[in-house]
Design a protein around this motif. Structure first.
Motif, PDB file in Angstrom:
ATOM      1  N   GLY A  30       0.635  15.924  24.570  1.00  0.00           N
ATOM      2  CA  GLY A  30       0.238  15.465  23.124  1.00  0.00           C
ATOM      3  C   GLY A  30       1.679  15.713  22.357  1.00  0.00           C
ATOM      4  O   GLY A  30       1.974  14.873  21.353  1.00  0.00           O
ATOM      5  N   ASN A 116      -3.613  18.504  13.538  1.00  0.00           N
ATOM      6  CA  ASN A 116      -4.373  19.678  13.262  1.00  0.00           C
ATOM      7  C   ASN A 116      -2.820  20.864  12.745  1.00  0.00           C
ATOM      8  O   ASN A 116      -3.177  21.961  12.829  1.00  0.00           O
ATOM      9  CB  ASN A 116      -4.931  20.634  14.613  1.00  0.00           C
ATOM     10  N   GLU A 141      -3.197  11.706  16.155  1.00  0.00           N
ATOM     11  CA  GLU A 141      -4.347  12.344  16.861  1.00  0.00           C
ATOM     12  C   GLU A 141      -4.155  13.058  17.992  1.00  0.00           C
ATOM     13  O   GLU A 141      -3.255  12.871  18.712  1.00  0.00           O
ATOM     14  CB  GLU A 141      -5.404  11.192  17.044  1.00  0.00           C
ATOM     15  N   HIS A 142      -5.252  13.907  18.237  1.00  0.00           N
ATOM     16  CA  HIS A 142      -5.237  14.568  19.666  1.00  0.00           C
ATOM     17  C   HIS A 142      -5.136  13.624  20.740  1.00  0.00           C
ATOM     18  O   HIS A 142      -5.840  12.567  20.781  1.00  0.00           O
ATOM     19  CB  HIS A 142      -6.340  15.661  19.752  1.00  0.00           C
ATOM     20  N   ASN A 144      -6.063  13.308  24.438  1.00  0.00           N
ATOM     21  CA  ASN A 144      -7.022  13.786  25.742  1.00  0.00           C
ATOM     22  C   ASN A 144      -6.626  13.419  27.258  1.00  0.00           C
ATOM     23  O   ASN A 144      -5.730  12.627  27.241  1.00  0.00           O
ATOM     24  CB  ASN A 144      -8.267  13.087  25.483  1.00  0.00           C
ATOM     25  N   ASN A 147     -10.943  13.381  29.467  1.00  0.00           N
ATOM     26  CA  ASN A 147     -11.717  13.578  28.545  1.00  0.00           C
ATOM     27  C   ASN A 147     -11.863  15.098  27.897  1.00  0.00           C
ATOM     28  O   ASN A 147     -12.735  15.551  27.322  1.00  0.00           O
ATOM     29  CB  ASN A 147     -13.322  13.360  29.280  1.00  0.00           C
ATOM     30  N   SER A 148     -10.779  15.890  28.198  1.00  0.00           N
ATOM     31  CA  SER A 148     -10.496  17.034  27.427  1.00  0.00           C
ATOM     32  C   SER A 148      -9.247  17.089  26.669  1.00  0.00           C
ATOM     33  O   SER A 148      -8.357  16.434  26.867  1.00  0.00           O
ATOM     34  CB  SER A 148     -10.447  18.219  28.594  1.00  0.00           C
ATOM     35  N   LYS A 149      -9.452  17.835  25.547  1.00  0.00           N
ATOM     36  CA  LYS A 149      -7.993  17.879  24.498  1.00  0.00           C
ATOM     37  C   LYS A 149      -6.986  18.707  24.994  1.00  0.00           C
ATOM     38  O   LYS A 149      -7.538  19.834  25.663  1.00  0.00           O
ATOM     39  CB  LYS A 149      -8.549  18.320  23.428  1.00  0.00           C
ATOM     40  N   SER A 151      -4.267  21.164  25.004  1.00  0.00           N
ATOM     41  CA  SER A 151      -3.862  22.182  23.930  1.00  0.00           C
ATOM     42  C   SER A 151      -3.034  23.372  24.639  1.00  0.00           C
ATOM     43  O   SER A 151      -3.306  23.460  25.895  1.00  0.00           O
ATOM     44  CB  SER A 151      -5.264  22.949  23.471  1.00  0.00           C
TER      45      SER A 151
END
Length: 278
Positions: A30, A116, A141-142, A144, A147-149, A151
């Motif tokens: 990201g 964020n 934007e975040h 993925n 299907n998971s962000k 982080s």
């Protein structure tokens, strides 16, 4: 070569820099998107890096990796310029306006930040307010993965469980940590860092400046937090980075806390496959 500066920067020679802002406890895919966006629109890109992310309000426990390793992972990912910030009491007490004033004196045109991103006293300002002061700011934007962000919080869970295969999928380059060890290869995992689960791991011992990259087996001993590096060949260097690739097996007891011939065989086969890919 990556250039490292410390705030406040003396003789700031960038003409129209774009800043990529964040704490960057880790540097994951990201964050790489932020860098890619910035490099598409500007020649001079500078990444802000908090020296000690344990001081960030969101951090309650141990941190992802040490500063030298974080810088090297960013350099390996293509970051050319880094400004180190101390997240000290003075910086924590700055209002959002005072924080943006720091960058005005550096003649910043705009920023690239994640959606964020927050800043200012009590994290009272965010990406939206930043774009009001600097309208050209890009808010990303975040990202993925499956299907998971993506982080740092999730990365730290993979690290804690020693799941380097999944961890490295979310990083631009493999996980690194700085290490110093004795002639027997033994060391203590730094107490402020998340220590992977006890086990044997496929890894490389890396010295960047000397272009050394040696295949090794990393052992995290049962219950003690002690580590040991098992070399396949003679080594005369006792500090550098560990680039950890994947787990060979967990250690569940003192009885399984011994390197077996089968571990060595598995490691050699895995390294052979890696060399074939290269």
């Amino acid at each position: 070569m990556t250039k490292i500066f410390t705030y406040p920067v003396v003789n700031f020679n960038f003409k129209k820099p774009v800043f990529v802002l964040g704490g960057f406890e880790s540097f994951h895919l990201g964050h790489l998107e932020l860098l890619k966006t910035a490099t598409k629109i500007a020649d001079e890109v500078i990444v802000m890096l908090i020296k000690d992310p344990s001081k960030l309000p969101k951090n309650k426990g141990k941190i992802f990796s040490d500063l030298d390793a974080r810088i090297q992972m960013m350099a390996n990912s293509g970051v050319k310029n880094i400004i180190l910030f101390e997240f000290d009491n003075k910086l924590q007490q700055l209002t959002g306006q005072e924080f943006t004033d720091i960058f005005i004196e550096y003649k910043v045109n705009f920023f690239v930040v994640g959606k964020n991103f927050v800043f200012g006293k009590n994290a009272s300002w965010g990406a939206k307010q930043l774009s009001e002061f600097f309208p050209k700011t890009k808010i990303i934007e975040h990202l993925n993965f499956e299907n998971s962000k993506i982080s740092t919080k999730n990365l730290k869970l993979f690290l804690e469980f020693g799941d380097f295969e999944n961890l490295n999928k979310l990083l631009p380059t493999n996980f690194l940590v700085s290490v110093e060890f004795n002639q027997s290869g033994k060391f203590t995992w730094k107490k402020e860092l998340i220590c992977p689960a006890a086990g044997f791991y496929l890894a490389y011992f890396v010295i960047i400046k000397e272009n050394i990259k040696l295949p090794v087996i990393l052992q995290i001993e049962f219950t003690s937090g002690q580590g040991k590096i098992h070399f396949f060949q003679k080594n005369e260097n006792f500090s550098g980075f560990l680039e950890i690739i994947q787990q060979i097996r967990y250690i569940y007891s003192n009885q399984s806390n011994i390197l077996r011939k089968s571990d060595i065989k598995i490691a050699k086969n895995l390294f052979a496959k890696l060399y074939q890919k290269d």
